[in-house]
Design an enzyme around this catalytic site. Structure first.
Site: not given
Ligand SMILES: *Cc1c(COP(=O)(O)O)cnc(C)c1O
Length: 497
Positions: A112
């Protein structure tokens, strides 16, 4: 480049306006109005670039109302010393046709950061460009990862204030400490006595509370959100797909134009959608492999064409993918339907009213031509962490392990041995309980989260990331706890309304 809503209610919007608004007033998501295409010469020009240079080039296709030097400024503030490696997103090869794209070297150790380190800078510029005078107040409800990434991104960014609400007792100890030790004059983290749904509903109520919004305006503030449907969060994610391809060219693992697979552990469909946009621009992609945990609503959708949320919610060991409404899927449906807003509106109405929708055959086939989908349960996830460590000495977190396990299923099912990139979304230290248990079993019994970090590091020889080390020794700066029906009062108190 102009933007329009997937539901047809608004068009002709600049990227600055789209980023400032976040979501369109008709409930739709902003999408680019024109197609962008690049050729192999462009991709080859990236090979010797730094990550920052790659980012500037790709962002400039989409944020055309930003000056070159403004984009460069946003990029250099977002991707610098705050990352633990100058490569920003290293590509680590496990064997000659399998590569890990590590998106977790940012300050909060999860992917993120790739979007939330740059969104605040886009936001500040967007406010300036649209003539907005107000200071932006970001409200976030989090089940763990997003809250810390947003706090870290907005901390001490001029013209902004951020307030994060998390469910009291509903996040891991590491996640809680990451938030309550957050520095920055403009940051607040508040524990809510309630669950994640209470917290999220509370934030939505505040956004729509006219009295608070009036008081806010009088004080020179305005609400915005750092939600994953904001175009400003999606567009930075397109960059690393090009970056991975350029790195494979540099390593001579592929020839220019060779098609590769990406495997993406998926929740809200943001990360994998960015891969689809990269492909639609001309990045040579064979398959996008959508990996889910037991909340396998996307697996079913990609196989059957029916998106059906009428199912049980599972709490899994990959909590950031525990999602039943993958908001960003709406953008893909819009694009592959030939930009048919009426159709998208009817699907979304069905989802709200009946709990499901079924796409027509043409859309289903277009999706199946690109995407392959699979899922893994917790047991398979843990077994995958063990076997990859055994085979390669490489430590996967639980989310990335879901991707790896689904990739194994893909290879068995299809026999496809194209060059493949596994998108690695979190440091294994961030989910140390599950990872340490998978690798070292009974030795982990009775250890707290910090002892587990040490054990994992000593046994694997991997270093504990800076952001997680000494978390138990940092000063607790945020102690506010509020009842779930008092979140509005808490916001008014914090902002002195
Ligand atoms: C948010 C997240 C995801 C999922 O990503 P999306 O864009 O919501 O599909 C996968 N792995 C981790 C560690 C995340 O924080």
């Amino acid at each position: 480049m102009r933007y329009r809503s997937t539901r047809g209610g608004l068009s002709g919007i600049t990227s600055a306006e789209a980023i400032k608004m976040g979501i369109a007033p008709d409930g739709g998501l902003f999408v680019p109005d024109e197609n962008t295409t690049i050729d192999m010469n462009f991709i080859e020009s990236l090979v010797n670039d730094t990550y920052q240079e790659r980012a500037e080039k790709i962002l400039s296709f989409f944020l055309t109302d930003f000056e070159k030097n403004e984009l460069a400024g946003c990029v250099s503030k977002a991707y610098g010393e705050n990352f633990s490696t100058p490569d920003i997103v290293p590509l680590v090869s496990l064997h000659e046709h399998l590569h890990m794209l590590e998106l977790w070297h940012g300050p909060t150790c999860a992917f993120k950061d790739m979007a939330l380190q740059i969104l605040p800078h886009f936001m500040v510029k967007s406010i300036e460009k649209t003539g907005e005078k107000a200071k932006i107040v970001i409200l976030v409800a989090t089940s763990g990862d997003t809250g810390k990434a947003a706090l870290e991104g907005f901390a001490d960014v001029d013209g902004t204030h951020i307030i994060v609400f998390y469910p009291n007792g509903g996040v891991s100890e590491v996640q809680r400490l990451q938030m309550v030790t957050q520095t920055g004059e403009n940051t607040n983290a508040v524990a809510v006595n309630g669950n994640f749904d209470d917290t999220q509903s509370g934030v939505k109520r505040i956004f729509n509370d006219e009295k608070i919004c009036e008081l806010l305006e009088a004080k020179g503030y305005r609400f915005s959100s750092a939600n994953s449907i904001n175009w400003g969060r999606l567009v930075p994610q397109i960059v690393y797909y090009f970056s991975a391809y350029a790195d494979l060219l540099r390593k001579k693992s592929i020839k220019p134009g060779e098609k590769i697979n990406f495997v993406v552990p998926t929740g809200n469909f943001g990360n994998i959608l960015a891969a689809w946009y990269a492909m639609s621009m001309g990045l040579p992609v064979n398959r996008l492999i959508c990996a889910s945990n037991e909340n396998n609503i996307l697996t079913d959708f990609i196989i059957s064409g029916t998106y059906d949320r009428r199912r049980e919610f599972h709490k899994t060991l990959s909590p950031s993918m525990d999602i039943l409404i993958s908001s960003n899927l709406e953008r893909l449906l819009y694009e592959v339907s030939g930009k048919d807003s009426n159709l998208i509106r009817s699907y979304m109405n069905d989802l709200g009213a009946k709990g499901y929708y079924s796409v027509n055959n043409s859309i289903r086939e277009k999706i199946q031509n690109v995407f392959w989908a699979g899922y893994s349960n917790d047991e398979e996830t843990l077994a995958c962490i063990r076997s990859v460590y055994g085979d390669y000495g490489y430590v996967l977190d639980t989310h990335t392990a879901v991707a790896m396990d689904v990739y194994d299923k893909y290879v068995i099912y299809t026999g496809d041995l194209s060059q493949t990139v596994i998108v690695s979304t979190a440091s294994p230290f961030k989910f140390n309980q599950s990872v340490a248990r998978a690798l070292f079993g009974s030795e982990t019994e009775g250890l707290d989260e910090f002892e587990l970090l040490k054990l994992l590091s000593e046994k694997t020889g991997w270093e504990i990331p800076k952001g997680l080390k000494d978390l138990d020794k940092k000063e607790i700066l945020h102690k506010t706890v509020c009842e779930k029906d008092k979140m509005d009062e808490t916001v008014m108190k914090i902002l002195n309304l």
